[in-house]
Design a protein around this motif. Structure first.
Motif, mmCIF file in Angstrom:
data_model
loop_
_atom_site.group_PDB
_atom_site.id
_atom_site.type_symbol
_atom_site.label_atom_id
_atom_site.label_comp_id
_atom_site.label_asym_id
_atom_site.label_seq_id
_atom_site.Cartn_x
_atom_site.Cartn_y
_atom_site.Cartn_z
ATOM 1 N N GLN A 75 0.834 -1.206 0.000
ATOM 2 C CA GLN A 75 0.000 0.000 0.000
ATOM 3 C C GLN A 75 0.873 1.263 0.000
ATOM 4 O O GLN A 75 0.588 2.223 -0.718
ATOM 5 N N PHE A 76 1.918 1.242 0.809
ATOM 6 C CA PHE A 76 2.802 2.398 0.908
ATOM 7 C C PHE A 76 3.520 2.644 -0.410
ATOM 8 O O PHE A 76 3.661 3.789 -0.850
ATOM 9 N N ALA A 77 3.949 1.574 -1.070
ATOM 10 C CA ALA A 77 4.618 1.699 -2.366
ATOM 11 C C ALA A 77 3.693 2.382 -3.372
ATOM 12 O O ALA A 77 4.104 3.302 -4.085
ATOM 13 N N ALA A 78 2.441 1.952 -3.423
ATOM 14 C CA ALA A 78 1.472 2.574 -4.332
ATOM 15 C C ALA A 78 1.240 4.031 -3.944
ATOM 16 O O ALA A 78 1.123 4.908 -4.806
ATOM 17 N N TYR A 79 1.200 4.304 -2.651
ATOM 18 C CA TYR A 79 0.952 5.649 -2.136
ATOM 19 C C TYR A 79 2.059 6.627 -2.540
ATOM 20 O O TYR A 79 1.782 7.772 -2.877
ATOM 21 N N VAL A 80 3.315 6.177 -2.489
ATOM 22 C CA VAL A 80 4.425 7.071 -2.844
ATOM 23 C C VAL A 80 4.862 6.924 -4.298
ATOM 24 O O VAL A 80 5.727 7.659 -4.758
ATOM 25 N N GLY A 81 4.265 5.967 -5.028
ATOM 26 C CA GLY A 81 4.536 5.842 -6.452
ATOM 27 C C GLY A 81 5.802 5.105 -6.821
ATOM 28 O O GLY A 81 6.466 5.460 -7.798
ATOM 29 N N VAL A 82 6.137 4.080 -6.032
ATOM 30 C CA VAL A 82 7.309 3.254 -6.338
ATOM 31 C C VAL A 82 6.896 1.787 -6.259
ATOM 32 O O VAL A 82 5.791 1.467 -5.847
ATOM 33 N N LEU A 95 19.956 2.379 0.095
ATOM 34 C CA LEU A 95 19.828 3.825 -0.040
ATOM 35 C C LEU A 95 18.778 4.203 -1.073
ATOM 36 O O LEU A 95 18.809 3.725 -2.197
ATOM 37 N N GLN A 96 17.875 5.077 -0.683
ATOM 38 C CA GLN A 96 16.944 5.664 -1.637
ATOM 39 C C GLN A 96 17.617 6.881 -2.263
ATOM 40 O O GLN A 96 18.529 7.444 -1.684
ATOM 41 N N ASP A 97 17.160 7.279 -3.450
ATOM 42 C CA ASP A 97 17.714 8.494 -4.031
ATOM 43 C C ASP A 97 16.998 9.708 -3.443
ATOM 44 O O ASP A 97 15.983 9.590 -2.757
ATOM 45 N N LYS A 98 17.554 10.873 -3.688
ATOM 46 C CA LYS A 98 17.031 12.111 -3.102
ATOM 47 C C LYS A 98 15.583 12.370 -3.520
ATOM 48 O O LYS A 98 14.767 12.789 -2.705
ATOM 49 N N SER A 99 15.248 12.086 -4.779
ATOM 50 C CA SER A 99 13.882 12.356 -5.240
ATOM 51 C C SER A 99 12.874 11.434 -4.562
ATOM 52 O O SER A 99 11.771 11.868 -4.197
ATOM 53 N N SER A 100 13.224 10.177 -4.348
ATOM 54 C CA SER A 100 12.325 9.259 -3.638
ATOM 55 C C SER A 100 12.173 9.686 -2.183
ATOM 56 O O SER A 100 11.078 9.621 -1.617
ATOM 57 N N ASP A 101 13.254 10.120 -1.581
ATOM 58 C CA ASP A 101 13.208 10.606 -0.208
ATOM 59 C C ASP A 101 12.265 11.800 -0.105
ATOM 60 O O ASP A 101 11.455 11.896 0.815
ATOM 61 N N GLU A 102 12.349 12.688 -1.088
ATOM 62 C CA GLU A 102 11.492 13.880 -1.119
ATOM 63 C C GLU A 102 10.016 13.491 -1.215
ATOM 64 O O GLU A 102 9.174 14.048 -0.502
ATOM 65 N N VAL A 103 9.693 12.535 -2.071
ATOM 66 C CA VAL A 103 8.299 12.103 -2.221
ATOM 67 C C VAL A 103 7.794 11.477 -0.924
ATOM 68 O O VAL A 103 6.666 11.757 -0.485
ATOM 69 N N ILE A 104 8.616 10.660 -0.287
ATOM 70 C CA ILE A 104 8.212 10.040 0.981
ATOM 71 C C ILE A 104 7.899 11.126 2.014
ATOM 72 O O ILE A 104 6.887 11.073 2.700
ATOM 73 N N ARG A 105 8.751 12.123 2.104
ATOM 74 C CA ARG A 105 8.527 13.217 3.064
ATOM 75 C C ARG A 105 7.242 13.986 2.731
ATOM 76 O O ARG A 105 6.461 14.307 3.625
ATOM 77 N N LEU A 106 7.038 14.304 1.454
ATOM 78 C CA LEU A 106 5.842 15.046 1.053
ATOM 79 C C LEU A 106 4.564 14.278 1.338
ATOM 80 O O LEU A 106 3.541 14.867 1.671
ATOM 81 N N ARG A 107 4.616 12.947 1.222
ATOM 82 C CA ARG A 107 3.419 12.129 1.394
ATOM 83 C C ARG A 107 3.194 11.671 2.835
ATOM 84 O O ARG A 107 2.130 11.137 3.137
ATOM 85 N N THR A 108 4.187 11.875 3.718
ATOM 86 C CA THR A 108 4.046 11.362 5.084
ATOM 87 C C THR A 108 4.200 12.411 6.180
ATOM 88 O O THR A 108 3.831 12.158 7.318
ATOM 89 N N ASP A 109 4.745 13.569 5.859
ATOM 90 C CA ASP A 109 5.031 14.586 6.872
ATOM 91 C C ASP A 109 4.241 15.851 6.562
ATOM 92 O O ASP A 109 4.612 16.622 5.664
#
Length: 174
Positions: A75-82, A95-109
């Motif tokens: 569910q989380f993968a679908a939510y953040v688009g990975v 290690l995640q890349d910077k863009s994936s880290d950014e999406v995770i932060r935008l979708r969870t914080d």
């Protein structure tokens, strides 16, 4: 060779890092190597040092964000688009890349997302506090503002009539 904890300097993804690690050190020349039994710990220490310096979320923080939203990895993968495999790898320490880290932060914080919204509004010249209905103004603006506005409703089929120099096609009537 003697197993010791030393401060190791390495480069990862173009970033110079320094971190403590347990390695075999040659007593004669001072060179060192990673013993097989320490390889996993060395890799984890290297990744942790990179995450800290690059400002990336840790594996535990990614897992905590997912769990806080009461989502499975799928569910989380679908939510953040990975892909689900990416979430699994990141939660295990890859290690995640910077863009994936950014999406995770935008979708969870929510605070991070709010700061991002404020930045978008600032760049667009919109006051997020007093003009909430204009938050998505960037979606409504034409991408190419210099192009004349032509909509499908104003298009006229001129294929039956010849235009200048006998050309046929579509034209806009405003």
């Amino acid at each position: 060779m003697e197993l010791r904890t030393i401060h190791v300097s390495k480069e990862l993804r173009g970033v110079s890092l320094s971190f403590p690690a347990r390695v075999d050190v040659c007593e004669n020349c001072g060179s060192w190597e990673i013993p097989l039994a320490e390889a996993g710990h060395f890799g984890a220490a290297l990744d942790a040092a990179y995450r800290k310096k690059a400002g990336l979320l840790s594996a535990a923080q990614i897992r905590e964000a997912r769990e806080h939203l009461n989502m499975s990895q799928r569910q989380f993968a679908a939510y953040v688009g990975v892909g689900e495999a990416s979430i699994k790898r990141w939660e295990l320490g890859a290690l995640q890349d910077k863009s994936s880290d950014e999406v995770i932060r935008l979708r969870t914080d929510p605070d991070y997302a709010r700061r991002n919204l404020d930045e978008i509004c600032r760049r667009l010249g919109v006051d997020a506090a007093t003009e909430p209905e204009r938050h998505s103004v960037f979606i409504k603006r034409p991408v190419l503002a210099l192009r004349p506005a032509v909509s499908w409703t104003t298009m006229v089929d001129t294929s039956a009539a010849e235009g200048p120099a006998g050309r046929r096609g579509f034209s806009s009537k405003n």
